[in-house]
Design an enzyme around this catalytic site. Structure first.
Site, PDB file in Angstrom:
ATOM      1  CD1 TRP A 110      21.087 -29.152  11.104  1.00 40.74           C
ATOM      2  CD2 TRP A 110      22.167 -28.021  12.698  1.00 40.74           C
ATOM      3  NE1 TRP A 110      20.135 -28.636  11.949  1.00 40.74           N
ATOM      4  CE2 TRP A 110      20.777 -27.922  12.939  1.00 40.74           C
ATOM      5  CE3 TRP A 110      23.046 -27.385  13.573  1.00 40.74           C
ATOM      6  CZ2 TRP A 110      20.247 -27.212  14.023  1.00 40.74           C
ATOM      7  CZ3 TRP A 110      22.517 -26.670  14.648  1.00 40.74           C
ATOM      8  CH2 TRP A 110      21.135 -26.594  14.870  1.00 40.74           C
ATOM      9  CG  ASN A 129      16.880 -29.871  12.981  1.00 41.35           C
ATOM     10  OD1 ASN A 129      17.631 -29.477  12.080  1.00 41.35           O
ATOM     11  ND2 ASN A 129      15.572 -29.783  12.897  1.00 41.35           N
ATOM     12  CG  ASP A 130      12.859 -31.485  14.292  1.00 43.50           C
ATOM     13  OD1 ASP A 130      13.666 -30.957  15.071  1.00 43.50           O
ATOM     14  OD2 ASP A 130      11.828 -30.923  13.893  1.00 43.50           O
ATOM     15  CD  GLN A 143      13.945 -31.366   8.957  1.00 43.16           C
ATOM     16  OE1 GLN A 143      13.938 -30.161   8.727  1.00 43.16           O
ATOM     17  NE2 GLN A 143      13.497 -32.250   8.064  1.00 43.16           N
ATOM     18  CD1 TRP A 173      17.657 -26.050  11.081  1.00 41.76           C
ATOM     19  CD2 TRP A 173      17.548 -24.199   9.837  1.00 41.76           C
ATOM     20  NE1 TRP A 173      16.412 -26.002  10.505  1.00 41.76           N
ATOM     21  CE2 TRP A 173      16.322 -24.872   9.724  1.00 41.76           C
ATOM     22  CE3 TRP A 173      17.722 -22.996   9.130  1.00 41.76           C
ATOM     23  CZ2 TRP A 173      15.258 -24.395   8.963  1.00 41.76           C
ATOM     24  CZ3 TRP A 173      16.659 -22.515   8.360  1.00 41.76           C
ATOM     25  CH2 TRP A 173      15.452 -23.220   8.288  1.00 41.76           C
ATOM     26  CG  PHE A 195      10.742 -27.519   7.107  1.00 35.50           C
ATOM     27  CD1 PHE A 195      12.048 -27.325   6.667  1.00 35.50           C
ATOM     28  CD2 PHE A 195      10.048 -26.407   7.569  1.00 35.50           C
ATOM     29  CE1 PHE A 195      12.651 -26.070   6.709  1.00 35.50           C
ATOM     30  CE2 PHE A 195      10.638 -25.150   7.616  1.00 35.50           C
ATOM     31  CZ  PHE A 195      11.932 -24.977   7.185  1.00 35.50           C
ATOM     32  CB  SER A 196       9.712 -32.380  10.711  1.00 36.97           C
ATOM     33  OG  SER A 196      10.958 -32.096  11.291  1.00 36.97           O
ATOM     34  CG  ASP A 239       6.735 -30.076  12.084  1.00 37.25           C
ATOM     35  OD1 ASP A 239       7.468 -29.936  11.090  1.00 37.25           O
ATOM     36  OD2 ASP A 239       6.829 -29.375  13.109  1.00 37.25           O
ATOM     37  CD  GLU A 258       8.833 -26.355  15.639  1.00 36.88           C
ATOM     38  OE1 GLU A 258       9.134 -25.714  14.629  1.00 36.88           O
ATOM     39  OE2 GLU A 258       9.679 -26.821  16.419  1.00 36.88           O
ATOM     40  CD1 TRP A 277      13.927 -25.842  18.453  1.00 37.72           C
ATOM     41  CD2 TRP A 277      15.763 -25.344  17.286  1.00 37.72           C
ATOM     42  NE1 TRP A 277      13.913 -26.606  17.318  1.00 37.72           N
ATOM     43  CE2 TRP A 277      15.030 -26.316  16.575  1.00 37.72           C
ATOM     44  CE3 TRP A 277      16.962 -24.886  16.752  1.00 37.72           C
ATOM     45  CZ2 TRP A 277      15.452 -26.827  15.355  1.00 37.72           C
ATOM     46  CZ3 TRP A 277      17.393 -25.394  15.527  1.00 37.72           C
ATOM     47  CH2 TRP A 277      16.628 -26.343  14.837  1.00 37.72           C
TER      48      TRP A 277
END
Length: 515
Positions: free
Chosen positions: A48, A50-51, A67, A75, A107-108, A175, A227, A316
């Site tokens: 997986w 994401n960002d 991510q 996730w 996290f980001s 973030d 975010e 999302w």
């Protein structure tokens, strides 16, 4: 980066399941992952993503962190994956840069080249790379800002032994995007208070001690969460404008997650919106459903003239439901971002990076082409695995009676299409439901842009790459990014018109193939 409340519980449950259970929770939709892998879009080797995170350019390399779940295709266990590229298209996968430890997820965030060694982390003559990220402590539920440093050009990182560097004891504080503000010789951090719909601005001389300077918001779209904020400067001729991008967890213009932006002024302490700069009360960078968490690369050449960026190509609303090919998730085509002006108002312009042209296998341009001739160019695209091409065509509204549509069909039914409707003077992107591959009521979508009547003609560029379609039109003002899925299907790709428009002639139509 964190999910909005309606799906947070499900994702946190996934985060706490065992690594083994995640590994075996699903089977790839195709055994031939190579055939399904996009040509122009970044994907992880497995699992997986994401960002996009920590993006910087240094000594000819674009660094992309992201991510990443090292243990599964949903996730959870969020860490920073890492890849580098010379041209933004071909990527070298590197080991995980920052990994979850002791139930503290990564996290980001962002990364900077500390050229002056303000942090003191550097050794010798090589400037350290400093990553600034949100640490999510699953035990307390709090999010704080931490840093890590590298002395080998970002290949390995050491977490700062006095982390966190900012801790508000809040559950939704994340973030951080950091850049060097030359005028005051200091670092600026932009970070979100996501549930409060605010962005905070901090300053630091050494990347360790941070002072709060100001806040921005709530403003614009305030439903859902804020975010992945980003603050940067762009120039247009002799004018300079500051851009504040805020990603929306929900309630973006196409539904679900997306990105709004504000134009204004930044004095080194606070950001102020200048409403006279833009025509619209709300400004969105993207009109499709699948472009999120976009932030710009730090340190690219000519960065006040144009920036380079990309976004996570997903939403999302259904992110964990899209097909699993041995990996789940990809990034958009890398893009240049610049400031454009029309009728006295500014807007952000997006275009695919020029490096894409270096990957053309075949290129054809036809002038004065009929619909039939244009469709002959597209006739070879009959399988999803063969879809990696770009088409460019010019639309002249005065020559159209009803509509012009670019359509991708399977078994006679449209999967995704983009059209210009003369009767309503609209651009329309329609994606049909795909229960077999994405079981989500939010996946079907109709996206519309109402045009004014000042456009005598406009150019459209459509990039299709395995399971995505990105539409760029009106000089990059309108962009539609959308996923679609039809693995192993027989497809038909074509232009369509009404009966009255069968004799329509394109001023020009071009086709570039990448396979």
């Amino acid at each position: 980066m964190k999910k909005h409340k309606s799906i947070l519980a499900a994702f946190m449950l996934a985060a706490l399941t065992s690594c083994i259970a995640q590994k075996n929770s699903n089977s790839p939709i195709s055994d031939n992952s190579t055939a399904a892998r996009p040509v122009l879009h970044f994907t992880p080797e497995k699992n997986w993503i994401n960002d996009p995170n920590g993006m910087f350019f240094y000594q000819g390399e674009y660094h992309l962190f992201y991510q990443y779940n090292p243990y599964g295709e949903k996730w959870g266990h969020m860490s920073w994956g890492h890849a580098v590229s010379k041209d933004l298209i071909t990527w070298e996968h590197l080991p995980i840069a920052l990994e979850e430890e002791d139930k503290v997820m990564i996290f980001s965030g962002s990364a900077v080249v500390d050229h002056q060694n303000t942090s003191g982390f550097g050794t010798g003559n090589v400037p350290p790379i400093v990553a600034i990220y949100t640490a999510y402590d699953a035990k307390s539920g709090f999010q704080s800002q931490s840093i890590a440093y590298s002395n080998d050009k970002g290949r390995t990182f050491t977490k700062y032994d006095q982390n966190p560097v900012i801790d508000l004891k809040k559950a939704d504080f994340r973030d951080p995007k950091v850049f060097w503000y030359q005028a005051d010789q200091k670092w600026i951090m932009t970070v979100s208070l996501s549930q409060e719909k605010k962005v905070q601005f901090y300053s630091s001389k050494d990347l360790k001690k941070w002072d709060l300077m100001s806040e921005f918001g709530p403003a614009g779209v305030t439903a859902g969460i804020w975010e992945c904020p980003d603050l940067f400067q762009l120039d247009y001729n002799n004018e300079s404008v500051w851009v504040l991008g805020v990603n929306l967890g929900t309630h973006s213009i196409a539904g679900g997650s997306g990105l709004q932006y504000f134009l204004g002024d930044f004095d080194g302490k606070s950001f102020k919106v200048n409403k006279s700069l833009t025509k619209e009360p709300l400004n969105f960078i993207e009109y499709g459903k699948d472009f999120y968490a976009a932030v710009v690369w730090n340190g690219t050449p000519k960065e006040t003239k144009e920036r380079k960026w990309l976004g996570w190509m997903n939403n999302w609303e259904y992110a964990d439901k899209v097909p699993y090919y041995g990996w789940r998730g990809s990034m958009s085509v890398p893009r240049t971002l610049s400031l454009e002006k029309k009728d006295g108002f500014f807007y952000l312009k997006q275009e695919p990076v020029k490096e894409i042209d270096n990957y053309k296998k075949k290129s054809i341009v036809k002038s004065e082409a009929t619909i039939e001739q244009a469709n002959k160019l597209l006739s070879s695209f009959t399988k999803s695995d063969s879809l990696s091409f770009s088409t460019v065509f010019t639309v002249n509204p005065s020559t159209i009676h009803d509509f012009l549509r670019f359509n991708i069909k399977s078994k006679g039914s449209s999967i995704i299409n983009f059209s210009y409707n003369k009767n309503t003077n609209e651009l329309i992107l329609e994606r049909r439901k795909s229960d077999k591959y994405v079981n989500s009521k939010q996946f079907p979508t109709i996206q519309k842009i109402k045009l004014d009547h000042s456009d005598k003609e406009f150019q459209v560029r459509i990039i299709v790459d395995k399971y995505s379609m990105e539409v760029f039109t009106h000089d990059g003002k309108y962009v539609f990014t959308n996923l679609f899925f039809a693995p192993n299907s027989v497809l038909n790709v074509s232009f369509e018109t009404s009966k009255q428009d069968q004799k329509l002639v394109f001023k020009s139509v071009g086709l570039d193939t990448y396979l």
